[in-house]
Write a protein that holds these residues in place. Structure first.
Motif, PDB file in Angstrom:
ATOM      1  N   VAL A  47       0.832  -1.206   0.000  1.00 15.42           N
ATOM      2  CA  VAL A  47       0.000   0.000   0.000  1.00 15.42           C
ATOM      3  C   VAL A  47       0.870   1.261   0.000  1.00 15.42           C
ATOM      4  CG1 VAL A  47      -1.454   1.319   1.567  1.00 15.42           C
ATOM      5  CG2 VAL A  47      -2.122  -0.975   0.899  1.00 15.42           C
ATOM      6  N   SER A  51       0.904   4.258  -2.738  1.00 14.03           N
ATOM      7  CA  SER A  51       0.108   5.181  -1.911  1.00 14.03           C
ATOM      8  C   SER A  51      -0.511   6.333  -2.691  1.00 14.03           C
ATOM      9  CB  SER A  51       0.963   5.725  -0.773  1.00 14.03           C
ATOM     10  OG  SER A  51       2.100   6.349  -1.302  1.00 14.03           O
ATOM     11  N   ARG A  59      -6.266   3.235  -0.107  1.00 18.93           N
ATOM     12  CA  ARG A  59      -5.454   2.548   0.904  1.00 18.93           C
ATOM     13  C   ARG A  59      -6.363   1.902   1.942  1.00 18.93           C
ATOM     14  NH1 ARG A  59      -2.359   7.435   0.621  1.00 18.93           N
ATOM     15  NH2 ARG A  59      -3.028   8.052   2.708  1.00 18.93           N
ATOM     16  N   ASN A  62      -7.922  -1.193   0.531  1.00 18.91           N
ATOM     17  CA  ASN A  62      -6.950  -2.269   0.424  1.00 18.91           C
ATOM     18  C   ASN A  62      -6.606  -2.875   1.779  1.00 18.91           C
ATOM     19  OD1 ASN A  62      -5.195  -3.000  -2.175  1.00 18.91           O
ATOM     20  ND2 ASN A  62      -6.208  -1.020  -2.444  1.00 18.91           N
ATOM     21  N   ALA A 109      -4.196   3.416   7.222  1.00 20.75           N
ATOM     22  CA  ALA A 109      -4.331   4.026   5.897  1.00 20.75           C
ATOM     23  C   ALA A 109      -3.776   5.443   5.880  1.00 20.75           C
ATOM     24  CB  ALA A 109      -5.794   4.027   5.470  1.00 20.75           C
ATOM     25  N   ASP A 113       1.337   6.504   4.233  1.00 19.39           N
ATOM     26  CA  ASP A 113       0.860   7.292   3.101  1.00 19.39           C
ATOM     27  C   ASP A 113       1.957   7.606   2.098  1.00 19.39           C
ATOM     28  OD1 ASP A 113       2.339   8.948   4.666  1.00 19.39           O
ATOM     29  OD2 ASP A 113       0.936  10.625   4.600  1.00 19.39           O
TER      30      ASP A 113
END
Lengths: 210, 251
Positions: A47, A51, A59, A62, A109, A113
């Protein structure tokens, strides 16, 4: 003399036969515990690498299945709410569980990032007394600095290996949340706790353009 | 005059001994209640307001205008100034090899490292250790006694506070002229705050009750340091049925 030799060889043979089996049997839960942590780490790296194309919402989508599958949220919720758990209704329990697991995913999430060459590595898998297994890992940043991440993994109520706690450089997430959340319940009551959790979730959902 | 000083010294000594005796039977891994919560919360609020309106904005501006390499140099310099305090506490904790290494580190960085601005010692395997008087007391078996929030300083405890005095007295900067010490002290404060910007962002994001969050993080971080990064792992859940007030330890 020959008899002795024969029996000794037999014993050795028997030992050679059984030796590879018994440690493997003991390693089974350790492997499962390790798998849970490493799968989470893989998902996080994946992720992070995607990102910007995913954006926060991507994100979140996922990570939701893997985070939900990796952590034992019902057990975590009980420990965090601590002595107040028994004073709450089943409906309250469910509302807390729901908000808390959503907040946990939102936090992942939001924090993961960007990708700057970070890697995770598993350092040790240490069974504790009882059923707990500690999976010791490290998050290595591009500049070489290391964050120690120790995961406490144990079987959930239905026998699945799940993460109970993450200890980052000695700071236990579970104790931190226990201290933080029970202070809110004590000073402002349970509805205030729930409202704050939902407030945090919505803040993560609309960060500064991420 | 001399007598007064001696008396003061004896008084401080007696207090320390009393504190140590009082704390001797305490397990350093047990987080106590917060007897001064009212006062602590007031000071926390004061520190937080000061941080929000002055210190943090200055630190953010400092990060904007100063290249990373300079900030690293500043960080290295103040770490190096802490070395005498680290070495003393190495010795008090019986870590003689580490005291020897840290002395080598101090000498290397003060000379080849241009007064501590660079850290060639780490490159040659002499990594930095963090030791202070609070950790020494903890190592000797003392609990935190009471959690304290000190104005302008932040989270602390009865066990850890004496280090504020000894670390200041053992810093070479203490013996420099006020004209030097004051601006350097301000720089140290801003640089330290700048290094904590990521950590404080996490508190802002995650904490529901920042006071409780920071207190717990402080306590666990102290235990982590007392045990040199390997605290005993405990999984003691609160007794849900009896509603016991016992605090949760999961390290």
């Amino acid at each position: 003399m020959f008899k002795k030799f024969l029996s000794l060889s037999l014993i050795l043979l028997a030992a050679a036969w059984f030796a590879p089996n018994s440690p493997a049997a003991a390693e089974q839960p350790q492997n499962e515990a390790k798998q849970v942590v490493e799968k989470l780490h893989e998902a996080l790296i994946d992720v992070m690498k995607r990102s910007s194309q995913l954006g926060y919402q991507g994100r979140l989508e996922n990570l939701t299945p893997i985070v939900q599958k990796s952590f034992d949220f019902p057990a975590i919720a009980k420990i965090i709410v601590g002595r107040y758990w028994g004073t709450l209704s089943d409906q309250d329990h469910q509302a807390f569980l729901d908000a808390f697991s959503r907040l946990s995913t939102a936090t992942y999430a939001s924090r993961f990032d960007s990708y700057g060459g970070e890697t995770f590595r598993t350092v040790a898998v240490e069974p504790q007394s009882g059923q707990d297994i500690i999976v010791k890992t490290e998050l290595v940043q591009a500049d070489g600095s290391v964050v120690k991440l120790d995961y406490v993994v144990r079987p959930s109520e239905n026998g699945q290996w799940r993460i109970l706690n993450v200890i980052a450089d000695g700071v236990s997430d579970l104790s931190l949340k226990h201290a933080d959340y029970t202070a809110v319940i004590k000073n402002e009551g349970y509805p205030a706790l729930l409202a704050r959790l939902n407030d945090k979730i919505s803040k993560y959902a609309k960060p500064s353009g991420k | 005059m001399t007598w007064d000083r001696q008396a003061a010294g004896a008084g401080v000594g007696a207090l320390l001994i009393a504190a140590m005796l009082g704390g001797c039977n305490t397990d350093p891994t047990v987080n106590k209640d917060d007897d001064f919560e009212g006062m602590n919360r007031a000071f926390y609020k004061f520190n937080d307001a000061l941080d929000k309106h002055i210190i943090k904005p200055v630190a953010e501006e400092y990060v904007k205008v100063t290249p990373q390499i300079i900030r690293t140099g500043v960080t290295n310099f103040f770490y190096n100034m802490d070395s005498p305090n680290v070495i003393l506490n190495d010795i008090l904790q019986g870590k003689l090899k580490q005291a020897w290494d840290d002395t080598g580190r101090f000498i290397t960085n003060s000379t080849i490292g241009v007064g501590g601005l660079f850290d060639p010692a780490s490159g040659s395997g002499l990594i930095r250790h963090e030791e202070d008087l609070g950790q020494t007391f903890g190592k000797w078996g003392m609990g935190e006694i009471d959690y304290l929030v000190i104005p302008l300083v932040g989270p602390n405890s009865v066990r850890d506070a004496p280090d504020l005095v000894t670390s200041a007295l053992l810093s070479p900067l203490y013996y420099a002229s006020f004209v030097v010490t004051f601006p350097l002290g301000a720089l140290n404060a801003i640089n330290t705050r700048a290094n904590l910007l990521d950590a404080s962002r996490i508190v802002e994001e995650a904490a529901l009750d920042p006071y409780s969050f920071v207190r717990e993080a402080y306590r666990q971080n102290r235990i982590y340091k007392i045990y040199d990064g390997n605290p005993p792992i405990k999984v003691e859940e609160e007794n849900l049925d009896t509603g016991e007030t016992g605090v949760l330890h999961v390290y």
